[in-house]
Design a protein around this motif. Structure first.
Motif, PDB file in Angstrom:
ATOM      1  N   SER A  61      26.279  47.250  29.762  1.00 30.21           N
ATOM      2  CA  SER A  61      25.465  48.204  29.238  1.00 30.21           C
ATOM      3  C   SER A  61      25.967  49.190  28.332  1.00 30.21           C
ATOM      4  O   SER A  61      25.504  49.759  27.202  1.00 30.21           O
ATOM      5  CB  SER A  61      24.270  48.652  30.203  1.00 30.21           C
ATOM      6  N   ASP A 173      19.612  43.956  26.356  1.00 28.41           N
ATOM      7  CA  ASP A 173      20.256  44.360  27.767  1.00 28.41           C
ATOM      8  C   ASP A 173      19.364  43.732  28.495  1.00 28.41           C
ATOM      9  O   ASP A 173      18.483  44.479  29.170  1.00 28.41           O
ATOM     10  CB  ASP A 173      20.623  45.701  27.458  1.00 28.41           C
ATOM     11  N   GLU A 174      19.951  42.538  29.012  1.00 29.20           N
ATOM     12  CA  GLU A 174      19.252  41.834  30.257  1.00 29.20           C
ATOM     13  C   GLU A 174      17.563  41.788  29.943  1.00 29.20           C
ATOM     14  O   GLU A 174      17.018  42.293  31.134  1.00 29.20           O
ATOM     15  CB  GLU A 174      19.771  42.551  31.490  1.00 29.20           C
TER      16      GLU A 174
HETATM   17 MG   LIG Z   1      23.505  46.866  32.738  1.00 26.37          MG
END
Ligand SMILES: [Mg+2]
Ligand SMILES: Nc1ncnc2c1ncn2[C@@H]1O[C@H](COP(=O)(O)OP(=O)(O)O)[C@@H](O)[C@H]1O
Lengths: 265, 268
Positions: A61, A173-174
């Motif tokens: 991240s 991000d995911e």
């Molecule tokens: Mg993360």
């Protein structure tokens, strides 16, 4: 600074859509120094799909936030089309893992948000947004508010909102991390489907190996402490891909190789 | 066992609307019945506890000679003026406090300091500076509500998720646009909720102000009634203050759900 000179000097390829060069990031909390990233470099070519996988806390991240301009690297540069970027901008659209729709805006208004910020007229942006709402198969919900949508639907709107801004690079991000397994699979297929129709360059973060293989052309495997791209892994699977790809022999072979590499770091 | 019965003890589980309103009505009816029984039993002195009938009679008298309406009018006006003023100042400052650390440094410690001073203690100074006119009462309400409200608004602005702010930047919004197009609308539901709560305090302070210096208004009339031992008027006016508070609360809720159909709400 323009990176194209350097790129030309080192390779014959044209300049990458996204270049990440030697990114390091140190955090100082209560006198303790955490080296979250150290010397991260990679390129994503135009139209490419690059995934970063790595264990929780390895700096994924942090890396994506730096690429987005939301966090500043201690050293190193991020360039889009050879131009260095330090602050956030509409050229790097983002889909977060958490739900980030604007609750006071309807689906179509959410999708049109970036165009509104850019000063586009109401009728024009609504028409443009309509296309992206259809792309993520939410035509029946154009005027619904986020609170009326399921988690998967919210992420589809978030995807449409990012795409509607026509970013040079889409950062994710995911994005499916908070969804249940079944919805996640549907979202993966949807994303493959959208990519068949729209030209896009994607930098994708996940900790799900199968998801990375199914979606990506290239996977960067991150090692932790300090966070760095330890390996790059090309996925040799033809497009178009879909859920059935996951049970093909080629997929399973890729997965076996990837797990081996993943274990070794 | 009926299903609604099993719902009662479940955390946050909704209950039937009919059940909700029956229970709510009972919380008014039961105390009123106890009051009526106590006052008609003959054990309690009429002077201390007037009967519901006495109070109703007094309501008719005061309504007919117009005094009731003029008192309500004055108090409503003062609450409205003082509270609107407090909200107009507190909302922008609170949002800045919750958004920029520098604004927080400027306002938060000082506000925390003033907020612990009892607002009523400012009355002598207010009278000294601005006299006993309308300004004094409005200022009293302002002091009583502003310092609380500004901190509540700041707390609301602080809860806007950072990812929601960040996603706006990645969509090309400027800082200014993020403030006006994200932080402000994202804060609205919490803001209206806190206005609703502090409005109750405005009602407390208007009465405090009127008890001390006024020639009309609900608080003044309560003070006057005490001098003449008119407990029926006191009872009537206290009940009216409660009803006015309840009414303004319901109006705020209605406005809030009408103008913000998108907001997440606590389901009944
Ligand atoms: Mg993360
Ligand atoms: N703002 C911050 N301050 C201090 N440390 C941080 C901060 N953000 C992230 N870190 C640290 O950096 C490392 C990487 O975090 P993160 O990028 O969130 O990992 P991932 O997304 O891969 O799970 C972690 O050890 C985390 O504790």
């Amino acid at each position: 600074m323009n990176l194209s000179a350097r790129a030309n000097a080192t390779s014959t390829e044209s300049v990458a859509k996204l270049s990440v060069r030697d990114i390091s990031r140190r955090f100082e909390t209560r006198g303790k120094i955490v080296e979250a990233l150290k010397g991260v470099s990679f390129d994503v070519p135009s139209g490419g799909f690059y995934s970063i996988i790595g264990h929780s806390g390895c700096g994924k991240s942090t890396l994506l936030n730096i690429v987005a301009g939301l966090d500043q690297a201690t050293s190193g540069v991020v360039a889009v089309d050879g131009v260095v970027r330090r602050s956030p901008g509409p050229d790097r659209g983002m889909v977060f893992q958490s739900y980030t729709l604007f609750p006071w805006l309807s689906v179509i208004e959410n999708v049109a948000f970036g165009m509104r910020m850019g000063g586009m007229g109401k009728k024009e942006r609504r028409e443009a947004a309509q296309h992206y709402v259809e792309l993520v198969k939410l035509s029946a919900f154009v005027d619904a508010y986020p609170k009326e949508l399921s988690g998967g639907m919210r992420q589809r709107v978030a995807l449409a909102r990012a795409l509607a801004n026509k970013p040079a690079v889409l950062l994710m991000d995911e994005p499916f991390g908070a969804l249940d397994a079944e919805t996640r699979e549907q979202m993966q297929e949807l994303l493959l489907n959208v990519r068949n129709k729209e030209f896009m360059t994607v930098l994708f973060i996940t900790h799900d190996i199968e998801e990375a293989i199914l979606l990506s052309e290239t996977i960067g495997i991150m090692a932790a402490r300090p966070g760095r791209v330890a390996h790059e892994f090309k996925i040799e699977l033809p497009y178009p891909r879909d859920a059935a790809t996951k049970v093909s022999d080629a997929f399973v072979q890729n997965k076996r190789r990837l797990i081996e590499v993943f274990k070794s770091i | 066992m009926p299903t609604w019965l099993s719902q009662i003890g479940r955390i946050r589980a909704p209950i039937p609307a009919a059940l909700y309103w029956t229970v709510a009505a009972a919380t008014f009816v039961i105390p009123a019945a106890i009051w009526w029984l106590a006052s008609s039993s003959g054990y309690v002195d009429r002077l201390f506890l007037p009967s519901p009938a006495d109070v109703a009679k007094q309501a008719v008298v005061l309504a007919e000679n117009g005094r009731l309406w003029s008192d309500i009018g004055w108090s409503v006006f003062r609450v409205f003026a003082g509270f609107t003023l407090a909200a107009i100042v507190a909302i922008p400052i609170g949002i800045l406090m919750g958004t920029y650390h520098i604004a927080d440094a400027i306002f938060e410690p000082f506000t925390d300091f003033v907020r612990y001073m009892p607002a009523a203690a400012f009355i002598p100074l207010i009278m000294l500076y601005v006299g006993i006119g309308e300004t004094a009462k409005i200022l009293m309400i302002f002091i009583g509500t502003y310092f609380q409200l500004v901190l509540l608004v700041a707390a609301v602005a602080r809860t806007v998720p950072i990812d929601v702010i960040n996603v706006a930047y990645t969509l090309g919004a400027s800082r200014r646009q993020v403030l006006t197009n994200v932080v402000v609308p994202a804060s609205l539901p919490g803001l209206v909720e806190n206005l609703r709560i502090t409005l109750g305090w405005a009602w407390t302070y208007v009465i405090v102000a009127e008890l001390i210096a006024a020639q009309q208004g609900l608080g003044f009339r309560i003070m006057e009634a005490q001098r003449f031992l008119k407990t029926d008027t006191i009872f009537l006016y206290i009940a009216i203050i409660g009803l006015l508070g309840l009414a303004s609360d319901q109006i705020m809720r209605r406005i809030s759900s009408k103008t913000m159909p998108w907001a997440e709400t606590f389901d009944r």
